[in-house]
Design a protein around this motif. Structure first.
Motif, PDB file in Angstrom:
ATOM      1  N   ILE A  31       0.838  -1.255  -0.074  1.00 13.66           N
ATOM      2  CA  ILE A  31       0.035  -0.098  -0.053  1.00 13.66           C
ATOM      3  C   ILE A  31       0.850   1.234  -0.214  1.00 13.66           C
ATOM      4  O   ILE A  31       0.876   1.925  -0.893  1.00 13.66           O
ATOM      5  CB  ILE A  31      -0.527   0.129   0.989  1.00 13.66           C
ATOM      6  N   GLU A  32       1.765   1.545   0.685  1.00 13.96           N
ATOM      7  CA  GLU A  32       2.898   2.691   0.711  1.00 13.96           C
ATOM      8  C   GLU A  32       2.480   2.391  -0.501  1.00 13.96           C
ATOM      9  O   GLU A  32       3.791   3.900  -0.901  1.00 13.96           O
ATOM     10  CB  GLU A  32       3.905   2.450   1.669  1.00 13.96           C
ATOM     11  N   THR A  33       3.090   1.511  -1.528  1.00 16.44           N
ATOM     12  CA  THR A  33       4.226   1.719  -2.691  1.00 16.44           C
ATOM     13  C   THR A  33       3.161   2.174  -4.003  1.00 16.44           C
ATOM     14  O   THR A  33       3.834   2.525  -4.687  1.00 16.44           O
ATOM     15  CB  THR A  33       4.804   0.304  -3.260  1.00 16.44           C
ATOM     16  N   TRP A  63      -2.552  16.380  -2.129  1.00 16.41           N
ATOM     17  CA  TRP A  63      -3.316  15.516  -1.607  1.00 16.41           C
ATOM     18  C   TRP A  63      -2.863  15.252  -0.462  1.00 16.41           C
ATOM     19  O   TRP A  63      -1.403  15.454   0.170  1.00 16.41           O
ATOM     20  CB  TRP A  63      -3.291  14.777  -2.798  1.00 16.41           C
ATOM     21  N   HIS A  64      -3.121  14.174  -0.060  1.00 20.01           N
ATOM     22  CA  HIS A  64      -2.918  13.793   1.371  1.00 20.01           C
ATOM     23  C   HIS A  64      -4.027  12.534   1.538  1.00 20.01           C
ATOM     24  O   HIS A  64      -5.194  12.017   1.188  1.00 20.01           O
ATOM     25  CB  HIS A  64      -3.542  13.829   2.721  1.00 20.01           C
ATOM     26  N   PHE A  65      -2.540  11.241   1.327  1.00 24.46           N
ATOM     27  CA  PHE A  65      -3.616   9.839   1.102  1.00 24.46           C
ATOM     28  C   PHE A  65      -3.708   9.489   2.962  1.00 24.46           C
ATOM     29  O   PHE A  65      -3.066   8.971   3.321  1.00 24.46           O
ATOM     30  CB  PHE A  65      -2.893   9.044   0.474  1.00 24.46           C
ATOM     31  N   VAL A  66      -4.506   9.269   3.247  1.00 22.97           N
ATOM     32  CA  VAL A  66      -5.293   8.175   4.724  1.00 22.97           C
ATOM     33  C   VAL A  66      -5.123   6.855   4.525  1.00 22.97           C
ATOM     34  O   VAL A  66      -7.034   6.508   4.064  1.00 22.97           O
ATOM     35  CB  VAL A  66      -5.870   8.628   5.349  1.00 22.97           C
ATOM     36  N   ALA A  67      -4.672   5.811   5.096  1.00 21.82           N
ATOM     37  CA  ALA A  67      -4.408   4.632   4.320  1.00 21.82           C
ATOM     38  C   ALA A  67      -4.886   3.310   6.079  1.00 21.82           C
ATOM     39  O   ALA A  67      -4.438   4.020   6.622  1.00 21.82           O
ATOM     40  CB  ALA A  67      -3.206   3.917   4.423  1.00 21.82           C
ATOM     41  N   VAL A  68      -5.746   2.737   6.174  1.00 26.38           N
ATOM     42  CA  VAL A  68      -6.615   2.366   6.888  1.00 26.38           C
ATOM     43  C   VAL A  68      -6.639   0.586   7.155  1.00 26.38           C
ATOM     44  O   VAL A  68      -7.524   0.616   6.087  1.00 26.38           O
ATOM     45  CB  VAL A  68      -7.762   3.233   7.235  1.00 26.38           C
ATOM     46  N   TRP A  84      -8.423  -2.721   2.910  1.00 24.76           N
ATOM     47  CA  TRP A  84      -7.490  -1.526   3.006  1.00 24.76           C
ATOM     48  C   TRP A  84      -8.400  -0.472   2.671  1.00 24.76           C
ATOM     49  O   TRP A  84      -9.447  -0.909   1.446  1.00 24.76           O
ATOM     50  CB  TRP A  84      -5.982  -1.370   2.293  1.00 24.76           C
ATOM     51  N   LEU A  85      -9.002   0.739   3.179  1.00 24.48           N
ATOM     52  CA  LEU A  85      -9.355   1.719   2.863  1.00 24.48           C
ATOM     53  C   LEU A  85      -8.867   2.661   2.475  1.00 24.48           C
ATOM     54  O   LEU A  85      -7.853   3.599   3.941  1.00 24.48           O
ATOM     55  CB  LEU A  85     -10.503   2.010   3.470  1.00 24.48           C
ATOM     56  N   ILE A  86      -8.198   3.921   1.655  1.00 28.28           N
ATOM     57  CA  ILE A  86      -7.802   4.688   1.263  1.00 28.28           C
ATOM     58  C   ILE A  86      -7.856   5.226   0.917  1.00 28.28           C
ATOM     59  O   ILE A  86      -8.903   6.254   0.185  1.00 28.28           O
ATOM     60  CB  ILE A  86      -6.687   4.537  -0.048  1.00 28.28           C
TER      61      ILE A  86
END
Length: 226
Positions: free
Chosen positions: A48-50, A67-72, A122-124
């Motif tokens: 997910i990080e990649t 932008w900002h990404f929040v990975a949950v 995962w939810l992004i």
């Protein structure tokens, strides 16, 4: 951010190889389908990080990268998101959506229930930053925010599929609850919620027809070259 210039890293290919690569990528992306039935099979955080790093390579207005990404992956946070999203979805299906919209959605079998928000690993959440801040704390204007975040989202979706995963774009409206649940600042606005993971065994998708090249593109070339 810097105004200095560096040499461009660019690789060229023979024209025949270019065509092969273009065709291979088309075949890969042609298999991309929106999935609504996800497996709970875990996906490593490093993947997910990649994928998010890839999204961060997208072009943006004046290189503001707004932008900002929040990975949950936290089950409790995913549950909160699902409950809030379904509340908005129930209002959409019962009150907000015009009949024509509901008629167009009917073949897809969608409704207010969104179990995939908990099932998928995962939810992004993708946020657009309407403005930033200068070093002195003053607001800094961002340019072409929607266009920039849209391009980053496209990069992310392509990267997800290229990695061998499936995804779903989810846009409950309004999405302000994401700021609250994910503790995002006032200058950020939810753009889209991307559900990411493996399809459930036996998952099915609608038998949709994609438009042909003639329907989506026009080529204006010199006479004799068409």
């Amino acid at each position: 951010m810097s105004n200095r210039f560096i040499p461009l890293e660019f690789k060229t290919y023979p024209e025949e190889e270019m065509l092969q690569r273009a065709r291979a990528n088309h075949q890969l992306m042609k298999r991309r389908r929106t999935v609504r039935h996800f497996s709970s099979r875990p996906v490593a955080r490093e993947i997910i990080e990649t994928l998010i790093r890839t999204a961060g390579t997208a072009p943006s207005g004046a290189n503001m990268q707004p932008w900002h990404f929040v990975a949950v992956s936290d089950p409790e946070v995913k549950k909160k998101i699902r409950l809030s999203a379904e509340e908005e979805e129930r209002a959409f299906y019962s009150q907000r959506a015009p009949k024509e919209w509901l008629d167009d959605l009917e073949p897809f079998g969608t409704d207010a229930e969104k179990p995939f928000l908990e099932t998928a690993p995962w939810l992004i959440a993708i946020f657009e930053q309407r403005y930033g801040y200068k070093s002195d704390g003053q607001k800094k204007k961002h340019y072409y925010v929607g266009e920039s975040v849209g391009q980053a989202t496209g990069f992310l979706i392509s990267a997800v599929h290229n990695a061998g995963l499936a995804c779903l774009t989810h846009t409950p409206s309004p999405m302000k609850f994401l700021n609250t649940i994910l503790k995002r600042p006032e200058n950020e606005r939810p753009f889209l919620l991307l559900v990411v993971g493996y399809p459930e065994d036996g998952a099915q998708v609608p038998d949709n027809r994609r438009k042909t090249l003639d329907e989506i593109a026009t080529f204006m070339v010199p006479p004799g070259l068409d």
